[in-house]
Write an enzyme that holds these catalytic residues in place. Sequence first.
Site, PDB file in Angstrom:
ATOM      1  N   ARG A  54       0.864  -1.182   0.000  1.00  0.00           N
ATOM      2  CA  ARG A  54       0.000   0.000   0.000  1.00  0.00           C
ATOM      3  C   ARG A  54       0.902   1.234   0.000  1.00  0.00           C
ATOM      4  O   ARG A  54       2.111   1.124   0.146  1.00  0.00           O
ATOM      5  CB  ARG A  54      -1.029  -0.006   1.131  1.00  0.00           C
ATOM      6  CG  ARG A  54      -0.726  -0.693   2.410  1.00  0.00           C
ATOM      7  CD  ARG A  54       0.328  -0.042   3.284  1.00  0.00           C
ATOM      8  NE  ARG A  54       0.132   1.386   3.382  1.00  0.00           N
ATOM      9  CZ  ARG A  54       1.077   2.273   3.522  1.00  0.00           C
ATOM     10  NH1 ARG A  54       2.334   1.908   3.582  1.00  0.00           N
ATOM     11  NH2 ARG A  54       0.824   3.544   3.593  1.00  0.00           N
ATOM     12  N   GLY A  55       0.267   2.398  -0.184  1.00  0.00           N
ATOM     13  CA  GLY A  55       1.053   3.614  -0.366  1.00  0.00           C
ATOM     14  C   GLY A  55       1.148   3.882  -1.860  1.00  0.00           C
ATOM     15  O   GLY A  55       1.489   2.971  -2.642  1.00  0.00           O
ATOM     16  N   ALA A  56       0.846   5.133  -2.237  1.00  0.00           N
ATOM     17  CA  ALA A  56       0.675   5.440  -3.664  1.00  0.00           C
ATOM     18  C   ALA A  56       1.857   5.013  -4.556  1.00  0.00           C
ATOM     19  O   ALA A  56       1.650   4.278  -5.536  1.00  0.00           O
ATOM     20  CB  ALA A  56       0.378   6.933  -3.817  1.00  0.00           C
ATOM     21  N   ARG A  96      -7.294  -0.523  -6.967  1.00  0.00           N
ATOM     22  CA  ARG A  96      -7.632   0.563  -6.012  1.00  0.00           C
ATOM     23  C   ARG A  96      -7.861   1.844  -6.835  1.00  0.00           C
ATOM     24  O   ARG A  96      -7.168   2.070  -7.828  1.00  0.00           O
ATOM     25  CB  ARG A  96      -6.525   0.775  -4.966  1.00  0.00           C
ATOM     26  CG  ARG A  96      -6.453  -0.377  -3.960  1.00  0.00           C
ATOM     27  CD  ARG A  96      -5.566  -0.050  -2.776  1.00  0.00           C
ATOM     28  NE  ARG A  96      -6.212   0.839  -1.817  1.00  0.00           N
ATOM     29  CZ  ARG A  96      -5.577   1.366  -0.764  1.00  0.00           C
ATOM     30  NH1 ARG A  96      -4.291   1.126  -0.564  1.00  0.00           N
ATOM     31  NH2 ARG A  96      -6.205   2.151   0.079  1.00  0.00           N
ATOM     32  N   ASP A 246      -1.917  10.905  -2.365  1.00  0.00           N
ATOM     33  CA  ASP A 246      -2.325   9.843  -3.291  1.00  0.00           C
ATOM     34  C   ASP A 246      -2.697  10.387  -4.669  1.00  0.00           C
ATOM     35  O   ASP A 246      -2.632   9.676  -5.670  1.00  0.00           O
ATOM     36  CB  ASP A 246      -3.483   9.037  -2.708  1.00  0.00           C
ATOM     37  CG  ASP A 246      -2.989   8.226  -1.532  1.00  0.00           C
ATOM     38  OD1 ASP A 246      -2.943   8.767  -0.416  1.00  0.00           O
ATOM     39  OD2 ASP A 246      -2.590   7.066  -1.752  1.00  0.00           O
ATOM     40  N   ASN A 256      -5.335  12.542   0.203  1.00  0.00           N
ATOM     41  CA  ASN A 256      -4.444  11.707   1.013  1.00  0.00           C
ATOM     42  C   ASN A 256      -5.312  10.956   2.019  1.00  0.00           C
ATOM     43  O   ASN A 256      -6.549  11.111   2.039  1.00  0.00           O
ATOM     44  CB  ASN A 256      -3.374  12.572   1.701  1.00  0.00           C
ATOM     45  CG  ASN A 256      -2.282  11.727   2.348  1.00  0.00           C
ATOM     46  OD1 ASN A 256      -1.758  10.799   1.724  1.00  0.00           O
ATOM     47  ND2 ASN A 256      -1.950  12.010   3.590  1.00  0.00           N
ATOM     48  N   LYS A 257      -4.678  10.174   2.854  1.00  0.00           N
ATOM     49  CA  LYS A 257      -5.383   9.323   3.817  1.00  0.00           C
ATOM     50  C   LYS A 257      -6.419  10.102   4.611  1.00  0.00           C
ATOM     51  O   LYS A 257      -6.152  11.231   5.030  1.00  0.00           O
ATOM     52  CB  LYS A 257      -4.333   8.703   4.750  1.00  0.00           C
ATOM     53  CG  LYS A 257      -4.852   7.757   5.818  1.00  0.00           C
ATOM     54  CD  LYS A 257      -5.732   6.665   5.273  1.00  0.00           C
ATOM     55  CE  LYS A 257      -5.062   5.821   4.221  1.00  0.00           C
ATOM     56  NZ  LYS A 257      -6.013   4.923   3.516  1.00  0.00           N
TER      57      LYS A 257
HETATM   58  O1  MRU Z   1      -4.499   3.213   2.076  1.00  0.00           O
HETATM   59  P1  MRU Z   1      -3.032   3.422   1.931  1.00  0.00           P
HETATM   60  O2  MRU Z   1      -2.240   2.885   3.075  1.00  0.00           O
HETATM   61  O3  MRU Z   1      -2.519   2.952   0.595  1.00  0.00           O
HETATM   62  O4  MRU Z   1      -2.873   4.994   1.958  1.00  0.00           O
HETATM   63  C1  MRU Z   1      -1.577   5.542   1.901  1.00  0.00           C
HETATM   64  C2  MRU Z   1      -1.574   7.013   2.038  1.00  0.00           C
HETATM   65  O5  MRU Z   1      -2.591   7.657   2.121  1.00  0.00           O
HETATM   66  C3  MRU Z   1      -0.232   7.679   1.974  1.00  0.00           C
HETATM   67  O6  MRU Z   1      -0.226   8.817   2.771  1.00  0.00           O
HETATM   68  C4  MRU Z   1       0.040   8.090   0.518  1.00  0.00           C
HETATM   69  O7  MRU Z   1      -0.131   6.994  -0.326  1.00  0.00           O
HETATM   70  C5  MRU Z   1       1.382   8.624   0.351  1.00  0.00           C
HETATM   71  S1  MRU Z   1       2.583   7.308   0.443  1.00  0.00           S
HETATM   72  C6  MRU Z   1       4.086   7.847   0.078  1.00  0.00           C
END
Ligand code: MRU
Length: 358
Positions: A54-56, A96, A246, A256-257
């Site tokens: 996970r993470g963009a 996603r 994201d 973002n999250k």
């Molecule tokens: O749901 P996730 O864990 O994929 O969400 C991740 C985030 O929101 C991060 O802040 C974002 O992807 C930046 S990661 C470098």
Amino acid sequence: MRERLLAAEKVKAIEWRDGRLHLLDQRLLPSEERWLAYDSAEAVAEAIRSMVVRGAPAIGISAAYGVVLGLRARLAEGGDWRAALESDFDVLAASRPTAVNLFWALNRMRERLERLKEGETPLAALEAEAEAIHLSDREANLTMAQLGVELIRRVGSRPQALLTHCNTGALATGGFGTALGVIRAANLEGLVERVYADETRPWLQGSRLTAWELANEGIPVSLNVDSAAAHIMKTKGITWVIVGADRITANGDVANKIGTYQLAVNAMHHGVRFMVVAPSSTIDMALETGDDIPIEERDGSELLELGGKRVAADVEAFNPVFDVTPADLIDAIVTEKGVVERPDAAKMAQLMCRKRLH
Ligand code: MRU
């Protein structure tokens, strides 16, 4: 500083080895470090959907390797491999919806396929492209870390209290991290007194992943519930809120999250600066504003249950996992192409015309 940053790299979550994609299973951290190996595009899509990775940026990199795995299988099947590969692109794209890095990486892989020259081997070309995507994200992390540190230093050279949300470190990227990369670099420069890490409900990226990454490196970190953030800004002398992204739209709005938006509102109220750190692969110039960003809603069980056991009353849950922070609440967007302060559409357009700084 680049060499010191590279020497500080400890955690890795993505490896392309022996023609397979290896992912550190982020669902099990921090209690267990287990690697899983992937052989097909569908399996990689499922790993993205189920949050093994996970993470963009990490999602984008994994999807690129997923295309390589898909291509290998389609070539082995024989027949019209280009047509068959389309269903692999589709399955990966459906994994996603919010992080644009996924679609950016798939587009880049598709474009590489379209640019194949006479005599070139498709599999070797796409494998090299996926590796280039991976490597360039790592390089982008290093550049952004240095730019972000310069912003922190503007506030002063004393150690500072910083607040972050979600996980944006080595686990979420191809290298050092975005927001967490800046924080790591700031720590190497003696600029970090303490990091306050939001636990990041409901998936707990903050408590399970960010706290783990920071503690592994001996960076002083305190975990807090998300709803403590305003209190911490008021009482702990936070100088910067630093987060990842994201998707960033053409006007500088940032998805973002979930919880990032309320952090930005609170930061504005308390006079705390707000920094977004993301590679240009996170910028989606095709969308005018954040209102156009598809916001993922995940299963209600993520809220209703703890460790597989029901804890909530017998109600339904609403579980949007991202939100959009309007550009006018953001002090700086840090990318590998440079920094945009007080972002707006004109500044974002100028940024996208620039070359990478490394
Ligand atoms: O749901 P996730 O864990 O994929 O969400 C991740 C985030 O929101 C991060 O802040 C974002 O992807 C930046 S990661 C470098």
